[in-house]
Scaffold this motif. Structure first.
Motif, PDB file in Angstrom:
ATOM      1  N   SER A 152       0.828  -1.210   0.000  1.00  0.00           N
ATOM      2  CA  SER A 152       0.000   0.000   0.000  1.00  0.00           C
ATOM      3  C   SER A 152       0.855   1.251   0.000  1.00  0.00           C
ATOM      4  O   SER A 152       0.592   2.198  -0.739  1.00  0.00           O
ATOM      5  CB  SER A 152      -0.920   0.038   1.228  1.00  0.00           C
ATOM      6  N   LEU A 153       1.875   1.268   0.849  1.00  0.00           N
ATOM      7  CA  LEU A 153       2.733   2.447   0.926  1.00  0.00           C
ATOM      8  C   LEU A 153       3.478   2.674  -0.387  1.00  0.00           C
ATOM      9  O   LEU A 153       3.603   3.797  -0.847  1.00  0.00           O
ATOM     10  CB  LEU A 153       3.712   2.331   2.094  1.00  0.00           C
ATOM     11  N   SER A 154       3.951   1.609  -1.004  1.00  0.00           N
ATOM     12  CA  SER A 154       4.688   1.797  -2.248  1.00  0.00           C
ATOM     13  C   SER A 154       3.765   2.228  -3.386  1.00  0.00           C
ATOM     14  O   SER A 154       4.159   2.999  -4.249  1.00  0.00           O
ATOM     15  CB  SER A 154       5.475   0.536  -2.625  1.00  0.00           C
ATOM     16  N   GLN A 172       3.715   7.618  13.616  1.00  0.00           N
ATOM     17  CA  GLN A 172       2.902   7.598  12.403  1.00  0.00           C
ATOM     18  C   GLN A 172       2.790   6.170  11.856  1.00  0.00           C
ATOM     19  O   GLN A 172       1.712   5.755  11.432  1.00  0.00           O
ATOM     20  CB  GLN A 172       3.501   8.520  11.340  1.00  0.00           C
ATOM     21  N   LYS A 173       3.889   5.426  11.870  1.00  0.00           N
ATOM     22  CA  LYS A 173       3.855   4.034  11.403  1.00  0.00           C
ATOM     23  C   LYS A 173       2.915   3.199  12.276  1.00  0.00           C
ATOM     24  O   LYS A 173       2.165   2.372  11.755  1.00  0.00           O
ATOM     25  CB  LYS A 173       5.256   3.426  11.394  1.00  0.00           C
ATOM     26  N   ILE A 174       2.960   3.418  13.581  1.00  0.00           N
ATOM     27  CA  ILE A 174       2.059   2.687  14.481  1.00  0.00           C
ATOM     28  C   ILE A 174       0.607   3.000  14.129  1.00  0.00           C
ATOM     29  O   ILE A 174      -0.218   2.098  13.999  1.00  0.00           O
ATOM     30  CB  ILE A 174       2.355   3.035  15.960  1.00  0.00           C
ATOM     31  N   PRO A 216       8.170   4.523   3.831  1.00  0.00           N
ATOM     32  CA  PRO A 216       7.998   4.301   5.267  1.00  0.00           C
ATOM     33  C   PRO A 216       9.141   4.888   6.101  1.00  0.00           C
ATOM     34  O   PRO A 216       8.958   5.194   7.273  1.00  0.00           O
ATOM     35  CB  PRO A 216       7.949   2.784   5.413  1.00  0.00           C
ATOM     36  N   PHE A 217      10.289   5.108   5.495  1.00  0.00           N
ATOM     37  CA  PHE A 217      11.421   5.667   6.225  1.00  0.00           C
ATOM     38  C   PHE A 217      11.268   7.169   6.470  1.00  0.00           C
ATOM     39  O   PHE A 217      12.013   7.745   7.242  1.00  0.00           O
ATOM     40  CB  PHE A 217      12.733   5.345   5.501  1.00  0.00           C
ATOM     41  N   ASN A 222      -5.911  -0.412   2.608  1.00  0.00           N
ATOM     42  CA  ASN A 222      -5.248   0.651   1.858  1.00  0.00           C
ATOM     43  C   ASN A 222      -4.670   1.656   2.844  1.00  0.00           C
ATOM     44  O   ASN A 222      -5.184   1.826   3.947  1.00  0.00           O
ATOM     45  CB  ASN A 222      -6.259   1.351   0.940  1.00  0.00           C
ATOM     46  N   SER A 223      -3.606   2.321   2.447  1.00  0.00           N
ATOM     47  CA  SER A 223      -3.065   3.443   3.207  1.00  0.00           C
ATOM     48  C   SER A 223      -2.336   4.344   2.221  1.00  0.00           C
ATOM     49  O   SER A 223      -1.989   3.928   1.128  1.00  0.00           O
ATOM     50  CB  SER A 223      -2.133   2.966   4.328  1.00  0.00           C
TER      51      SER A 223
END
Length: 183
Positions: free
Chosen positions: A8-10, A23-25, A16-17, A132-133
């Motif tokens: 989803s992030l890609s 925010q990741k949590i 993500p870095f 989704n994100s």
């Protein structure tokens, strides 16, 4: 990192870095956001119902197969700090009332209790799956967070399952500029 989140992030071009741990949590947890906010911010969280209505869907809902005769509860809320008065999260929920217990439905419609706390109070066993994100411009939601409309919101959409049935579809959004420091 779970593969579905990484995908989803890609797909949405979020590295993500570039996200803080907090925010990741918030984007990946299968716990309740309300409880996580209260623990990390050391502030009680209240909900502000913006709208809540029983409707017939007028268009297809992503990730869900429904007939147009299936009523849903369309709910929009803010998660706000009780002391600070600051809006931390905007959430949209599509709830399938025929699939939830009457006691749960009554608490949901008749109180200002966050969904996660109602799950706990009613002892509803749930499984959550992130669908989704990503990030998107705040647009009309900017005023809730006192940010510019072109500022980005991070979001995640997940399904809530109980008894192996999808009972809710929830999207939670918060400004990209929020929660940049450690919890």
């Amino acid at each position: 990192m779970r593969s579905n989140l990484q995908q989803s992030l890609s797909c949405t071009r979020i590295d993500p870095f570039t996200l803080s741990n907090f925010q990741k949590i918030l984007l990946t947890t299968d716990g309740t956001i309300t409880h996580i906010l209260e623990v990390c911010l050391l502030e009680a969280i209240q909900i502000v119902k913006l709208s809540e209505e029983l409707v017939l869907p007028t268009q297809d809902i992503p990730f869900v197969e429904l007939t147009q005769k299936t009523e849903i509860i369309d709910r929009k809320v803010l998660l706000r700090g009780k002391k600070s008065g600051k809006n931390f999260i905007y959430a949209e929920s599509l709830i399938f009332p025929e699939k939830i217990d009457e006691k749960f439905r009554d608490k949901l419609l008749g109180t200002k209790t966050p969904i996660g706390k109602i799950w706990f109070d009613c002892r509803v066993e749930t499984f959550k799956e992130i669908f989704n994100s990503g990030k998107e411009p705040a647009n009309e939601l900017a005023s809730y967070f006192n940010i510019q409309s072109e500022s980005n919101l991070l979001f995640r959409t997940y399904g809530v399952f109980s008894k192996q049935q999808l009972i809710m579809l929830i999207t939670e959004k918060f400004p990209e500029s929020y929660f940049t420091e450690a919890c």
